[in-house]
Design a protein around this motif. Structure first.
Motif, PDB file in Angstrom:
ATOM      1  N   GLY A  66       0.662  -1.254   0.021  1.00 14.52           N
ATOM      2  CA  GLY A  66      -0.015  -0.055  -0.085  1.00 14.52           C
ATOM      3  C   GLY A  66       0.841   1.276  -0.192  1.00 14.52           C
ATOM      4  N   ARG A  67       2.042   1.117   0.133  1.00 14.92           N
ATOM      5  CA  ARG A  67       3.138   2.357   0.148  1.00 14.92           C
ATOM      6  C   ARG A  67       4.015   2.396  -1.017  1.00 14.92           C
ATOM      7  N   PHE A  68       4.363   1.360  -1.383  1.00  7.74           N
ATOM      8  CA  PHE A  68       5.296   1.327  -2.431  1.00  7.74           C
ATOM      9  C   PHE A  68       4.755   0.537  -3.576  1.00  7.74           C
ATOM     10  N   THR A  69       5.267   1.096  -4.817  1.00  5.54           N
ATOM     11  CA  THR A  69       4.932   0.733  -6.234  1.00  5.54           C
ATOM     12  C   THR A  69       6.043   0.439  -7.086  1.00  5.54           C
ATOM     13  N   ILE A  70       5.916  -0.604  -7.631  1.00  2.10           N
ATOM     14  CA  ILE A  70       7.114  -0.730  -8.689  1.00  2.10           C
ATOM     15  C   ILE A  70       6.479  -0.909 -10.026  1.00  2.10           C
ATOM     16  N   SER A  71       7.255  -0.563 -10.975  1.00  4.56           N
ATOM     17  CA  SER A  71       6.725  -0.260 -12.485  1.00  4.56           C
ATOM     18  C   SER A  71       8.114  -0.531 -13.302  1.00  4.56           C
ATOM     19  N   ARG A  72       8.153  -0.790 -14.599  1.00  2.00           N
ATOM     20  CA  ARG A  72       9.021  -0.681 -15.493  1.00  2.00           C
ATOM     21  C   ARG A  72       8.630  -0.348 -16.751  1.00  2.00           C
ATOM     22  N   ASP A  73       9.788   0.254 -17.422  1.00  2.00           N
ATOM     23  CA  ASP A  73       9.565   0.823 -18.728  1.00  2.00           C
ATOM     24  C   ASP A  73      10.606   0.050 -19.566  1.00  2.00           C
ATOM     25  N   ASN A  74      10.168  -0.981 -20.390  1.00  2.00           N
ATOM     26  CA  ASN A  74      11.085  -1.897 -20.975  1.00  2.00           C
ATOM     27  C   ASN A  74      11.799  -0.992 -22.232  1.00  2.00           C
ATOM     28  N   ALA A  75      10.807  -0.402 -22.794  1.00  2.00           N
ATOM     29  CA  ALA A  75      11.386   0.768 -23.997  1.00  2.00           C
ATOM     30  C   ALA A  75      12.665   1.523 -23.406  1.00  2.00           C
ATOM     31  N   LYS A  76      12.685   2.025 -22.396  1.00  2.00           N
ATOM     32  CA  LYS A  76      13.615   2.694 -21.553  1.00  2.00           C
ATOM     33  C   LYS A  76      14.655   1.891 -20.886  1.00  2.00           C
ATOM     34  N   ASN A  77      14.500   0.686 -20.665  1.00  2.00           N
ATOM     35  CA  ASN A  77      15.400  -0.428 -19.967  1.00  2.00           C
ATOM     36  C   ASN A  77      15.369  -0.059 -18.802  1.00  2.00           C
ATOM     37  N   THR A  78      14.512   0.450 -17.822  1.00  2.00           N
ATOM     38  CA  THR A  78      14.473   1.193 -16.500  1.00  2.00           C
ATOM     39  C   THR A  78      13.445   0.436 -15.738  1.00  2.00           C
ATOM     40  N   LEU A  79      13.882   0.324 -14.488  1.00  2.66           N
ATOM     41  CA  LEU A  79      12.847  -0.278 -13.298  1.00  2.66           C
ATOM     42  C   LEU A  79      12.655   0.977 -12.220  1.00  2.66           C
ATOM     43  N   TYR A  80      11.279   1.030 -11.933  1.00  4.72           N
ATOM     44  CA  TYR A  80      11.351   2.032 -10.857  1.00  4.72           C
ATOM     45  C   TYR A  80      10.566   1.897  -9.604  1.00  4.72           C
ATOM     46  N   LEU A  81      10.844   2.390  -8.506  1.00  5.72           N
ATOM     47  CA  LEU A  81      10.246   1.722  -7.282  1.00  5.72           C
ATOM     48  C   LEU A  81       9.706   3.301  -6.649  1.00  5.72           C
ATOM     49  N   GLN A  82       8.277   3.526  -6.739  1.00  4.42           N
ATOM     50  CA  GLN A  82       7.779   4.670  -5.960  1.00  4.42           C
ATOM     51  C   GLN A  82       7.538   4.471  -4.552  1.00  4.42           C
ATOM     52  N   MET A  83       8.262   5.110  -3.627  1.00  5.27           N
ATOM     53  CA  MET A  83       7.903   4.889  -2.213  1.00  5.27           C
ATOM     54  C   MET A  83       7.399   6.225  -1.539  1.00  5.27           C
ATOM     55  N   ASN A  84       5.945   5.937  -1.127  1.00  7.50           N
ATOM     56  CA  ASN A  84       5.369   6.743  -0.402  1.00  7.50           C
ATOM     57  C   ASN A  84       5.192   6.642   0.886  1.00  7.50           C
ATOM     58  N   SER A  85       4.728   7.410   1.660  1.00  9.05           N
ATOM     59  CA  SER A  85       4.379   7.165   3.269  1.00  9.05           C
ATOM     60  C   SER A  85       5.842   6.595   3.813  1.00  9.05           C
ATOM     61  N   LEU A  86       7.099   7.155   3.601  1.00  7.64           N
ATOM     62  CA  LEU A  86       8.056   6.369   4.099  1.00  7.64           C
ATOM     63  C   LEU A  86       8.305   6.424   5.681  1.00  7.64           C
ATOM     64  N   LYS A  87       8.821   5.595   6.223  1.00  7.53           N
ATOM     65  CA  LYS A  87       8.882   5.333   7.533  1.00  7.53           C
ATOM     66  C   LYS A  87      10.250   5.287   7.992  1.00  7.53           C
ATOM     67  N   PRO A  88      10.729   5.410   9.019  1.00  8.56           N
ATOM     68  CA  PRO A  88      12.155   5.227   9.611  1.00  8.56           C
ATOM     69  C   PRO A  88      12.709   3.899   9.185  1.00  8.56           C
ATOM     70  N   GLU A  89      11.782   2.932   9.357  1.00  7.49           N
ATOM     71  CA  GLU A  89      12.510   1.764   9.043  1.00  7.49           C
ATOM     72  C   GLU A  89      12.517   1.329   7.855  1.00  7.49           C
ATOM     73  N   ASP A  90      12.211   2.234   6.756  1.00  6.62           N
ATOM     74  CA  ASP A  90      12.653   1.990   5.515  1.00  6.62           C
ATOM     75  C   ASP A  90      14.077   2.365   5.030  1.00  6.62           C
ATOM     76  N   THR A  91      14.738   2.930   6.162  1.00  2.44           N
ATOM     77  CA  THR A  91      16.116   3.232   5.860  1.00  2.44           C
ATOM     78  C   THR A  91      16.902   2.079   5.528  1.00  2.44           C
TER      79      THR A  91
END
Length: 124
Positions: A66-91
């Motif tokens: 519910g906080r992180f989202t993974i996505s990829r753009d194969n045309a750009k050869n790139t992977l993403y990780l969108q991280m929202n509502s970050l917590k100190p334990e995500d360090t």
């Protein structure tokens, strides 16, 4: 030889957001499933999220649901990780990785190539 380069890490306050990117060279990413792992000081590397070759299936650790989202753009050869509502334990240092396998994507041993990692620090 495959090279994976992560970027987008940094320092944020709790509740903030970051978007990590993983750019690949040397291979066409559409042939690989991809994942994000992280390692905090003194702890083992742990699974965060993974995505299938086509991007139609994603997998996540309960800690980021519910906080992180993974996505990829194969045309750009790139992977993403969108991280929202970050917590100190995500360090942690966050690593991207790719695998030719379509199974066991939560296991680090499944992956063939790894990036060097990018630091994410979340302060309270």
């Amino acid at each position: 030889q495959v090279q994976l380069v992560e970027s987008g890490g940094g320092a944020v306050q709790a509740g903030g957001s970051l978007r990590l990117s993983c750019a690949a060279s040397g291979r066409t990413l559409s042939s690989y499933a991809m994942g994000w792992f992280r390692q905090a000081p003194g702890k083992d590397r742990e699974f965060v999220m993974a995505i299938s070759r086509s991007g139609d299936r994603t997998y996540y650790a309960d800690s980021v649901k519910g906080r992180f989202t993974i996505s990829r753009d194969n045309a750009k050869n790139t992977l993403y990780l969108q991280m929202n509502s970050l917590k100190p334990e995500d360090t942690a240092v966050y690593y991207c990785a790719i695998t030719a396998s379509a199974w066991a994507l939560s296991l680090s041993g499944t992956y063939n190539y790894w990036g060097q990692g990018t630091q994410v620090t979340v302060s309270s």
